[in-house]
Design an enzyme around this catalytic site. Structure first.
Site, PDB file in Angstrom:
ATOM      1  N   ASP A  16     105.252  32.461 122.101  1.00 53.25           N
ATOM      2  CA  ASP A  16     105.221  31.959 120.726  1.00 53.25           C
ATOM      3  C   ASP A  16     106.525  31.241 120.371  1.00 53.25           C
ATOM      4  O   ASP A  16     107.581  31.542 120.927  1.00 53.25           O
ATOM      5  CB  ASP A  16     104.971  33.126 119.763  1.00 53.25           C
ATOM      6  CG  ASP A  16     104.442  32.648 118.422  1.00 53.25           C
ATOM      7  OD1 ASP A  16     103.948  31.502 118.347  1.00 53.25           O
ATOM      8  OD2 ASP A  16     104.534  33.403 117.439  1.00 53.25           O
ATOM      9  N   ASN A  18     106.781  27.623 119.939  1.00 60.90           N
ATOM     10  CA  ASN A  18     106.888  26.209 120.342  1.00 60.90           C
ATOM     11  C   ASN A  18     107.052  25.285 119.139  1.00 60.90           C
ATOM     12  O   ASN A  18     107.857  24.353 119.162  1.00 60.90           O
ATOM     13  CB  ASN A  18     105.636  25.771 121.106  1.00 60.90           C
ATOM     14  CG  ASN A  18     105.502  26.447 122.446  1.00 60.90           C
ATOM     15  OD1 ASN A  18     106.435  27.079 122.934  1.00 60.90           O
ATOM     16  ND2 ASN A  18     104.338  26.326 123.059  1.00 60.90           N
ATOM     17  N   GLY A  19     106.269  25.561 118.094  1.00 56.25           N
ATOM     18  CA  GLY A  19     106.305  24.711 116.906  1.00 56.25           C
ATOM     19  C   GLY A  19     107.674  24.770 116.229  1.00 56.25           C
ATOM     20  O   GLY A  19     108.232  23.740 115.838  1.00 56.25           O
ATOM     21  N   ARG A  29     105.304  18.968 116.546  1.00 53.72           N
ATOM     22  CA  ARG A  29     105.032  20.243 117.217  1.00 53.72           C
ATOM     23  C   ARG A  29     104.716  20.080 118.710  1.00 53.72           C
ATOM     24  O   ARG A  29     105.081  20.924 119.531  1.00 53.72           O
ATOM     25  CB  ARG A  29     103.864  20.951 116.523  1.00 53.72           C
ATOM     26  CG  ARG A  29     104.170  21.410 115.119  1.00 53.72           C
ATOM     27  CD  ARG A  29     102.923  22.004 114.451  1.00 53.72           C
ATOM     28  NE  ARG A  29     102.355  23.101 115.211  1.00 53.72           N
ATOM     29  CZ  ARG A  29     102.805  24.361 115.158  1.00 53.72           C
ATOM     30  NH1 ARG A  29     103.791  24.671 114.345  1.00 53.72           N
ATOM     31  NH2 ARG A  29     102.235  25.290 115.881  1.00 53.72           N
ATOM     32  N   ASN A  64      93.347  30.190 117.515  1.00 52.40           N
ATOM     33  CA  ASN A  64      94.011  28.878 117.516  1.00 52.40           C
ATOM     34  C   ASN A  64      93.025  27.710 117.355  1.00 52.40           C
ATOM     35  O   ASN A  64      93.434  26.583 117.058  1.00 52.40           O
ATOM     36  CB  ASN A  64      94.840  28.671 118.797  1.00 52.40           C
ATOM     37  CG  ASN A  64      96.095  29.524 118.860  1.00 52.40           C
ATOM     38  OD1 ASN A  64      96.555  29.901 119.941  1.00 52.40           O
ATOM     39  ND2 ASN A  64      96.698  29.836 117.707  1.00 52.40           N
ATOM     40  N   ARG A  67      93.394  25.657 114.169  1.00 49.84           N
ATOM     41  CA  ARG A  67      94.508  24.721 113.922  1.00 49.84           C
ATOM     42  C   ARG A  67      93.969  23.309 113.702  1.00 49.84           C
ATOM     43  O   ARG A  67      92.811  23.030 114.028  1.00 49.84           O
ATOM     44  CB  ARG A  67      95.469  24.740 115.122  1.00 49.84           C
ATOM     45  CG  ARG A  67      96.184  26.064 115.226  1.00 49.84           C
ATOM     46  CD  ARG A  67      97.354  25.999 116.183  1.00 49.84           C
ATOM     47  NE  ARG A  67      98.041  27.276 116.188  1.00 49.84           N
ATOM     48  CZ  ARG A  67      99.236  27.477 116.703  1.00 49.84           C
ATOM     49  NH1 ARG A  67      99.880  26.487 117.288  1.00 49.84           N
ATOM     50  NH2 ARG A  67      99.795  28.674 116.662  1.00 49.84           N
ATOM     51  N   ARG A 184     106.964  39.309 123.765  1.00 53.73           N
ATOM     52  CA  ARG A 184     106.609  38.294 122.765  1.00 53.73           C
ATOM     53  C   ARG A 184     107.857  37.547 122.365  1.00 53.73           C
ATOM     54  O   ARG A 184     108.841  38.157 121.931  1.00 53.73           O
ATOM     55  CB  ARG A 184     105.945  38.905 121.528  1.00 53.73           C
ATOM     56  CG  ARG A 184     105.542  37.803 120.531  1.00 53.73           C
ATOM     57  CD  ARG A 184     104.733  38.274 119.345  1.00 53.73           C
ATOM     58  NE  ARG A 184     104.319  37.104 118.573  1.00 53.73           N
ATOM     59  CZ  ARG A 184     103.119  36.916 118.034  1.00 53.73           C
ATOM     60  NH1 ARG A 184     102.194  37.834 118.151  1.00 53.73           N
ATOM     61  NH2 ARG A 184     102.841  35.803 117.373  1.00 53.73           N
TER      62      ARG A 184
HETATM   63  C1  IPE Z   1      99.764  33.776 119.487  1.00 52.93           C
HETATM   64  O1  IPE Z   1     100.557  32.909 118.762  1.00 52.93           O
HETATM   65  C2  IPE Z   1      98.866  33.004 120.388  1.00 52.93           C
HETATM   66  C3  IPE Z   1      99.517  32.305 121.489  1.00 52.93           C
HETATM   67  C4  IPE Z   1     100.767  32.414 121.805  1.00 52.93           C
HETATM   68  C5  IPE Z   1      98.669  31.457 122.262  1.00 52.93           C
HETATM   69  P1  IPE Z   1     100.122  32.418 117.293  1.00 52.93           P
HETATM   70  O2  IPE Z   1     101.245  31.604 116.795  1.00 52.93           O
HETATM   71  O3  IPE Z   1      98.790  31.762 117.355  1.00 52.93           O
HETATM   72  O4  IPE Z   1      99.966  33.805 116.543  1.00 52.93           O
HETATM   73  P2  IPE Z   1     100.210  34.192 115.028  1.00 52.93           P
HETATM   74  O5  IPE Z   1      99.523  33.158 114.188  1.00 52.93           O
HETATM   75  O6  IPE Z   1     101.677  34.218 114.828  1.00 52.93           O
HETATM   76  O7  IPE Z   1      99.601  35.548 114.937  1.00 52.93           O
HETATM   77  C1  IPE Z   2     102.725  29.119 120.554  1.00 51.60           C
HETATM   78  O1  IPE Z   2     103.563  28.349 119.750  1.00 51.60           O
HETATM   79  C2  IPE Z   2     101.772  28.275 121.332  1.00 51.60           C
HETATM   80  C3  IPE Z   2     100.392  28.309 120.833  1.00 51.60           C
HETATM   81  C4  IPE Z   2      99.923  29.149 119.964  1.00 51.60           C
HETATM   82  C5  IPE Z   2      99.494  27.305 121.363  1.00 51.60           C
HETATM   83  P1  IPE Z   2     103.190  28.037 118.240  1.00 51.60           P
HETATM   84  O2  IPE Z   2     102.475  26.731 118.208  1.00 51.60           O
HETATM   85  O3  IPE Z   2     102.440  29.154 117.632  1.00 51.60           O
HETATM   86  O4  IPE Z   2     104.628  27.911 117.618  1.00 51.60           O
HETATM   87  P2  IPE Z   2     105.124  28.440 116.193  1.00 51.60           P
HETATM   88  O5  IPE Z   2     104.762  29.884 116.121  1.00 51.60           O
HETATM   89  O6  IPE Z   2     104.402  27.623 115.177  1.00 51.60           O
HETATM   90  O7  IPE Z   2     106.587  28.205 116.207  1.00 51.60           O
HETATM   91 MG    MG Z   3     103.021  30.822 116.635  1.00 55.95          MG
END
Ligand code: IPE
Ligand code: IPE
Ligand code: MG
Length: 239
Positions: A16, A18-19, A29, A64, A67, A184
């Site tokens: 988690d 990346n964004g 993102r 996801n 999204r 995590r």
């Molecule tokens: C969990 O991350 C899913 C993955 C890493 C693929 P999310 O960003 O989707 O989870 P939440 O929204 O924080 O629970």
């Molecule tokens: C995790 O990174 C990757 C996926 C869920 C695909 P995020 O995209 O959830 O990144 P944040 O949590 O918004 O930083």
């Molecule tokens: Mg996330």
């Protein structure tokens, strides 16, 4: 001389952040997701060097799908690109690649690429790299329950004989042992529907480090923390 403790056999990763990694750099993102794929590749190598036998990464959850379509599309394309790019290296390094999740929901090109990777590497005997895509822990359990109910209805399974081991044989990857360690990144203290059955007694390690910044040194910190835990499994341990 102190002996080197045995590494966890299986490590699971909720990749988690990346964004947020991208946002910190004022980038879209997808730049974070792209940087995340490099971290994933490096993590397979780092786990292999450490002697870990299985790693499972959460790449895309059943939630996801909610999204924005542009992000979902770009992630699906990135998965194709990454699998295509890395598969030769996985062959060279004897990595066995596996995908778990509701793959029927994936776009055709993504599903095909993942399945080709799985097929090509199926006889490799080194580390097993599992990627959870369109994966939901509850969905996995319901799928197992459905398969069991169908067998019972057909007379192929006696409900009285069903125990935890028999149930677990109906999960997506029945030959993979439960993870000893779940890491995590991104700092959130939740499971987000990952491997609900398999983590019943897994040690959990959460770091604020964002996934694209998670490297071998960070992995060693997590594994050191794991080694410092007392795993009691409900028992009372004598001194
Ligand atoms: C969990 O991350 C899913 C993955 C890493 C693929 P999310 O960003 O989707 O989870 P939440 O929204 O924080 O629970
Ligand atoms: C995790 O990174 C990757 C996926 C869920 C695909 P995020 O995209 O959830 O990144 P944040 O949590 O918004 O930083
Ligand atoms: Mg996330």
């Amino acid at each position: 001389m102190s002996s080197v403790p045995t590494p966890p056999r299986h490590i699971a990763f909720i990749m988690d952040g990346n964004g947020r990694w991208a946002r910190k750099r004022l980038l879209p993102r997808m730049f974070g997701h792209r940087a995340g794929t490099s971290a994933t590749k490096a993590m397979v190598e780092a786990c292999d060097q450490l002697g870990v036998k299985y790693l499972t990464v959460y790449a895309f959850s059943s939630e996801n799908w909610a999204r924005p379509l542009t992000e979902v599309d770009a992630l699906m394309k990135l998965m194709v690109e990454m699998t295509r790019r890395e598969i030769d290296g996985m062959m060279q390094n004897n990595v066995r690649f596996c995908a778990l999740g509701n793959l029927s929901k994936l776009p055709e090109a993504t599903r095909r690429e993942l399945e080709m990777g799985v097929e090509r590497t199926k006889n490799n005997t080194g580390i097993q790299f599992n990627i959870a895509v369109s994966y939901g822990g509850r969905e996995e359990i319901v799928d197992a329950a459905r398969a069991i109910a169908a067998k019972a209805k057909a007379g192929a399974l006696d409900p009285e004989t069903l125990d935890e081991a028999a149930f677990a044989r109906h999960l997506y990857l029945p030959d993979v042992p439960d993870p000893e360690l779940l890491i995590r990144t991104g700092g959130d203290l939740r499971i987000s529907n990952f491997l609900l059955w398999q983590i019943a007694y897994t040690e959990i390690y959460v770091t604020p480090t964002l996934w694209p910044d998670f490297d071998k040194q960070e992995l060693m910190k997590a594994v050191d923390a794991y080694h410092s835990r007392q795993r009691r499994f409900g028992k009372v341990l004598e001194d």
